[in-house]
Design a protein around this motif. Structure first.
Motif, mmCIF file in Angstrom:
data_model
loop_
_atom_site.group_PDB
_atom_site.id
_atom_site.type_symbol
_atom_site.label_atom_id
_atom_site.label_comp_id
_atom_site.label_asym_id
_atom_site.label_seq_id
_atom_site.Cartn_x
_atom_site.Cartn_y
_atom_site.Cartn_z
ATOM 1 N N VAL A 24 -16.919 -4.426 12.960
ATOM 2 C CA VAL A 24 -16.633 -4.481 14.394
ATOM 3 C C VAL A 24 -17.803 -3.915 15.186
ATOM 4 N N THR A 25 -18.369 -2.818 14.704
ATOM 5 C CA THR A 25 -19.514 -2.189 15.379
ATOM 6 C C THR A 25 -20.693 -3.145 15.458
ATOM 7 N N HIS A 26 -20.904 -3.912 14.390
ATOM 8 C CA HIS A 26 -22.034 -4.844 14.353
ATOM 9 C C HIS A 26 -21.654 -6.245 14.839
ATOM 10 N N GLN A 27 -20.453 -6.376 15.386
ATOM 11 C CA GLN A 27 -19.964 -7.640 15.941
ATOM 12 C C GLN A 27 -20.069 -8.785 14.934
ATOM 13 N N GLN A 28 -19.716 -8.468 13.700
ATOM 14 C CA GLN A 28 -19.683 -9.471 12.636
ATOM 15 C C GLN A 28 -18.235 -9.879 12.384
ATOM 16 N N PRO A 29 -17.931 -11.166 12.306
ATOM 17 C CA PRO A 29 -16.552 -11.567 12.010
ATOM 18 C C PRO A 29 -16.142 -11.053 10.642
ATOM 19 N N PHE A 30 -14.890 -10.640 10.510
ATOM 20 C CA PHE A 30 -14.438 -10.086 9.246
ATOM 21 C C PHE A 30 -13.185 -10.785 8.749
ATOM 22 N N PHE A 31 -13.056 -10.773 7.419
ATOM 23 C CA PHE A 31 -11.849 -11.225 6.740
ATOM 24 C C PHE A 31 -11.301 -10.028 5.988
ATOM 25 N N LEU A 32 -10.155 -9.513 6.440
ATOM 26 C CA LEU A 32 -9.516 -8.382 5.789
ATOM 27 C C LEU A 32 -8.324 -8.890 4.992
ATOM 28 N N TYR A 33 -8.435 -8.771 3.679
ATOM 29 C CA TYR A 33 -7.339 -9.124 2.783
ATOM 30 C C TYR A 33 -6.602 -7.832 2.463
ATOM 31 N N MET A 34 -5.549 -7.546 3.230
ATOM 32 C CA MET A 34 -4.755 -6.342 3.038
ATOM 33 C C MET A 34 -3.631 -6.669 2.063
ATOM 34 N N SER A 35 -3.876 -6.400 0.801
ATOM 35 C CA SER A 35 -2.986 -6.820 -0.281
ATOM 36 C C SER A 35 -2.307 -5.594 -0.880
ATOM 37 N N HIS A 36 -1.190 -5.192 -0.305
ATOM 38 C CA HIS A 36 -0.560 -3.938 -0.702
ATOM 39 C C HIS A 36 0.079 -4.005 -2.088
ATOM 40 N N TYR A 37 0.035 -2.875 -2.791
ATOM 41 C CA TYR A 37 0.814 -2.730 -4.026
ATOM 42 C C TYR A 37 2.307 -2.667 -3.689
ATOM 43 N N ALA A 38 2.637 -2.061 -2.586
ATOM 44 C CA ALA A 38 4.033 -2.012 -2.129
ATOM 45 C C ALA A 38 4.510 -3.433 -1.873
ATOM 46 N N VAL A 39 5.747 -3.768 -2.233
ATOM 47 C CA VAL A 39 6.826 -2.888 -2.608
ATOM 48 C C VAL A 39 7.165 -3.012 -4.113
ATOM 49 N N HIS A 40 6.123 -3.221 -4.917
ATOM 50 C CA HIS A 40 6.274 -3.383 -6.366
ATOM 51 C C HIS A 40 6.748 -2.072 -7.006
ATOM 52 N N LEU A 72 22.708 4.637 1.571
ATOM 53 C CA LEU A 72 22.112 3.926 0.440
ATOM 54 C C LEU A 72 21.956 4.863 -0.750
ATOM 55 N N ASP A 73 22.061 4.309 -1.955
ATOM 56 C CA ASP A 73 21.814 5.149 -3.119
ATOM 57 C C ASP A 73 20.333 5.509 -3.182
ATOM 58 N N SER A 74 19.992 6.428 -4.066
ATOM 59 C CA SER A 74 18.636 6.968 -4.108
ATOM 60 C C SER A 74 17.578 5.886 -4.319
ATOM 61 N N THR A 75 17.858 4.958 -5.247
ATOM 62 C CA THR A 75 16.879 3.905 -5.537
ATOM 63 C C THR A 75 16.674 2.992 -4.341
ATOM 64 N N GLU A 76 17.758 2.572 -3.714
ATOM 65 C CA GLU A 76 17.639 1.667 -2.571
ATOM 66 C C GLU A 76 17.041 2.358 -1.351
ATOM 67 N N ALA A 77 17.309 3.654 -1.196
ATOM 68 C CA ALA A 77 16.687 4.406 -0.103
ATOM 69 C C ALA A 77 15.171 4.482 -0.306
ATOM 70 N N LYS A 78 14.756 4.704 -1.548
ATOM 71 C CA LYS A 78 13.318 4.736 -1.848
ATOM 72 C C LYS A 78 12.692 3.365 -1.617
ATOM 73 N N TYR A 79 13.398 2.324 -2.036
ATOM 74 C CA TYR A 79 12.879 0.963 -1.840
ATOM 75 C C TYR A 79 12.707 0.672 -0.351
ATOM 76 N N ALA A 80 13.709 1.014 0.449
ATOM 77 C CA ALA A 80 13.629 0.781 1.899
ATOM 78 C C ALA A 80 12.480 1.564 2.516
ATOM 79 N N SER A 81 12.204 2.757 1.973
ATOM 80 C CA SER A 81 11.075 3.535 2.497
ATOM 81 C C SER A 81 9.743 2.880 2.152
ATOM 82 N N LEU A 82 9.659 2.224 0.987
ATOM 83 C CA LEU A 82 8.467 1.444 0.638
ATOM 84 C C LEU A 82 8.246 0.322 1.645
ATOM 85 N N VAL A 83 9.342 -0.342 2.014
ATOM 86 C CA VAL A 83 9.268 -1.428 2.987
ATOM 87 C C VAL A 83 8.784 -0.900 4.340
#
Length: 531
Positions: free
Chosen positions: A257-273, A291-302
C-alpha cells in the motif's frame, strides 16, 4: 581523441532519439486519453478470504430463503457487513475435502481433471485409510499435490493463480493454511507457486495448536508435522492463531500500500478446522447461551474468524483503498459434522444433509460473498450456481487478464458478469464432483463417489455399491427423498451427463477388489446401457 569524440557524438544521438520516443509516447497517451475521455483505472487489490471447514450454516448471515436456529447461534457481524455491501451467493460449491478445493482454486481445474482428489500430506504415498479399504483399491491419485514444474511425479503441473497475478505486477501474499503439496515437494511451499510472501503456510492441513502460549504446536515432540511455521514473534504470547496471522498479513500488505502496488492477499485461515480450541475472547457468550463446551469453542472459532474479516475491512477503509479493493469470502468444504463436534453427529448443517467429506449438500455447499464497490449492487442476492474452479478465471478477469495461455485446461467459468449484473453469464452448465477416495470417517454420503448437478437436479453415484441417488434440490434441499426409481428418464439423463464429463476429464476410478476391474461409469450400470 577522435575516437572519444565519435563515441560522445553517438551517445548524444542515442539520447536525442530516446527523448523523441518518450515525447511521442507521451503525446499519444494524451491524445488517447482525450479521445476516450476516460482515465485508466488502476488494477484493483484483491483479498481472497478462505475459511477452512466452515459450513453453510456457520454464520449469522442466512444463505437460505429463511433464517435458521444456526443463524441465530453464531455471531458474524462482519460477514453481515460484507453481505450488505456486496453480493451473497446462495448456491456456491467447493469439494467435499480441503486439498482438492485448494488446487482447483489455484488452477481453475475440476478435481476429476487435476486428480488431487484427496487431502495431501506424505510424498508418493496413499493414506492408510485408502490402502485398507475392504471393497475398493484406490487409484494412485496426485498425492503430491500441485507443482509449478513440469514432470514432477504424482503432481499436477499448472500455472498457479498467484504466479499469473505476480507476473503482471501484483504483490502476492499467502497467509495461513496452504495444503497444496505434500511434504518435500515444490507445492509444499507457497513461495514456489508465485507468492512473494508466505505467512504460516506449509504442507499440513491443520494446526497442532491455535494458542500462542503453546507456540502454535512448535516444540511438541512427535508433532512437528502439524506445528504452524513462521510465527516465532508470537511464541509464548496470549494470542490466538487467527489473530496472529491477520496481524502479520496486514503488516506485509502495508508495504504494498505504501508503494502503491496492487496486492493479492490470500487470507487462508486454519480456522475453523480441528482441533476445536476455544478463542477465549468469545467463548463465554456461547457457554451462556447454553451450548456445550465443544460447540461453544467451535462458535468462538467462527467469531474469531469473523473478527479477522472485520480487521481487514477496517484496514481497507482506514487506508482509503476500500473503493479499489475486491473482497471475496469462501469456505473450502462443508462444515464438519461426522465427528469431533458436540451434539448429534451429521446435523450441524441442517437443513442440508451430512457435512464435510460427503457428496450431500452439507459437504459441498458453501457461504460465498463478494464485495466490489461501484461494480456490485449492495445487498444483492445471487442464486447462480458457482463452483470453486470458477474463482481462477474470475480473479484473473478482475485483475484485467481476459485471456491467459496456461499449461492446464481451465474448467472454471468467470462469474464477473454476475457481479456486474451483465447478461453474459452462460448459466446452468453441469457442476461435477469426483472423489474416488476414502476420507477416513463414516457418515451419510461419505466415501468414494461422483456427483453432478444440472439445474435443480442432482445425481450421486457411490462407487463401492454402485448406488444411485437422484434429488430435486428446489423442492428437497435436504436430499431426503431419492427419486431414482420414480424418475427413470431423469436418472438416465443425469447418469449420461456425469459419465460424459468424467470420461472427458479422464477421471480415475477405483478398482473393485472382488472383480479386479475398474468401477463402471454410472451410465454403464443402467439397463440397456452396458457396453
Amino acid at each position: 581523441m577522435k575516437d572519444i569524440f565519435v563515441l560522445v557524438k553517438k551517445v548524444f544521438q542515442m539520447v536525442k532519439n530516446t527523448l523523441k520516443v518518450i515525447v511521442l509516447v507521451l503525446v499519444l497517451a494524451v491524445l488517447g486519453s482525450c479521445e476516450n475521455d476516460e482515465i485508466q483505472e488502476p488494477p484493483p487489490n484483491i483479498v481472497l478470504f478462505l475459511v477452512d471447514d466452515m459450513g453453510w450454516q456457520d454464520t449469522s448471515v442466512p444463505f437460505w430463503s429463511e433464517r435458521t436456529a444456526f443463524n441465530d447461534r453464531y455471531h458474524t457481524p462482519n460477514m453481515e457487513r460484507l453481505a450488505k455491501e456486496g453480493v451473497k451467493f446462495t448456491q456456491a460449491y467447493a469439494t467435499p475435502v480441503c486439498s482438492p478445493t485448494r488446487v482447483s482454486l489455484m488452477t481453475g481445474m475440476n478435481a476429476a481433471r487435476h486428480r488431487v482428489t484427496n487431502w495431501t500430506l506424505k510424498k508418493d504415498s496413499l493414506q492408510p485409510m485408502e490402502t485398507d479399504h475392504p471393497q475398493l483399491e484406490f487409484p494412485l491419485w496426485n498425492v503430491n499435490g500441485m507443482s509449478p514444474v513440469a514432470g514432477d511425479s504424482l503432481a499436477v503441473h499448472a500455472m498457479p493463480l498467484p504466479q499469473a497475478l505476480h507476473d503482471i505486477g501484483y504483490f502476492t501474499v499467502h497467509s495461513g493454511k496452504a495444503h497444496l503439496g505434500a511434504i518435500g515437494t515444490p507445492g509444499e511451499n507457497p513461495l514456489n507457486l508465485g507468492f512473494d510472501v508466505n505467512i504460516a503456510g506449509h504442507a499440513a492441513g491443520a494446526p497442532e495448536s491455535y494458542l500462542g502460549t503453546e507456540n502454535f504446536g512448535n516444540g511438541k515432540e512427535g508433532r512437528e508435522t502439524w506445528a504452524v511455521p513462521g510465527l516465532e514473534n508470537y511464541y509464548g504470547k496470549d494470542i490466538f492463531l487467527t489473530e496472529a496471522i491477520t496481524q502479520e498479513a496486514l503488516k506485509v500488505v502495508d508495504s504494498a500500500v505504501t508503494h502503491q502496488q496492487p496486492f493479492f492477499l490470500y487470507m487462508s485461515h486454519y480456522a475453523v478446522h480441528t482441533p476445536i480450541m476455544g478463542d477465549e475472547r468469545f467463548v463465554q457468550k456461547y457457554l451462556e447461551k447454553g451450548l456445550d463446551s465443544t460447540e461453544a469453542k467451535y462458535a468462538s472459532l467462527v467469531e474469531g474468524m469473523d473478527k479477522s474479516l472485520g480487521d481487514i475491512l477496517n484496514y481497507l477503509t482506514d487506508k482509503n483503498i476500500e473503493e479499489n479493493t475486491i473482497v471475496i469470502f469462501m469456505s473450502d468444504n462443508g462444515g464438519l459434522s461426522a465427528h469431533a463436534r458436540g451434539g448429534e453427529p451429521n446435523t450441524h448443517n441442517k437443513p442440508l444433509a451430512s457435512g464435510k467429506g460427503s457428496m450431500y449438500e452439507g459437504g459441498i455447499r458453501e457461504p460465498m460473498l463478494v464485495k466490489w464497490l461501484n461494480k456490485t449492487e449492495p445487498g444483492t442476492v445471487s442464486n447462480e450456481q458457482i463452483i470453486i474452479e470458477d474463482f481462477y478465471p474470475s480473479i484473473l478477469k478482475m485483475a484485467g487478464i481476459d485471456s491467459l495461455e496456461t499449461v492446464q485446461k481451465v474448467d472454471g467459468q468467470s462469474f464477473v458478469e454476475i457481479l456486474k449484473d451483465e447478461p453474459k453469464y452462460e448459466g446452468l452448465r453441469p457442476l461435477i464432483w469426483h472423489y474416488p477416495n476414502e476420507w477416513g470417517v463414516t457418515g451419510p454420503g461419505i466415501g468414494a463417489a461422483s456427483a453432478v448437478r444440472q439445474g435443480d437436479w442432482k445425481f450421486i453415484y457411490f462407487h463401492a455399491d454402485r448406488r444411485m441417488e437422484l434429488y430435486n434440490l428446489k423442492t428437497d434441499i435436504g436430499e431426503t427423498k431419492n427419486l431414482a426409481s420414480e424418475q427413470p428418464e431423469k436418472l438416465l439423463e443425469m447418469a449420461s451427463i456425469l459419465t460424459t464429463q468424467l470420461k472427458a476429464k479422464r477421471a480415475q476410478m477405483p478398482i473393485d477388489k472382488s472383480t479386479g476391474k475398474p468401477v463402471e461409469y454410472p451410465l454403464e450400470m443402467l439397463p440397456n446401457e452396458k457396453e
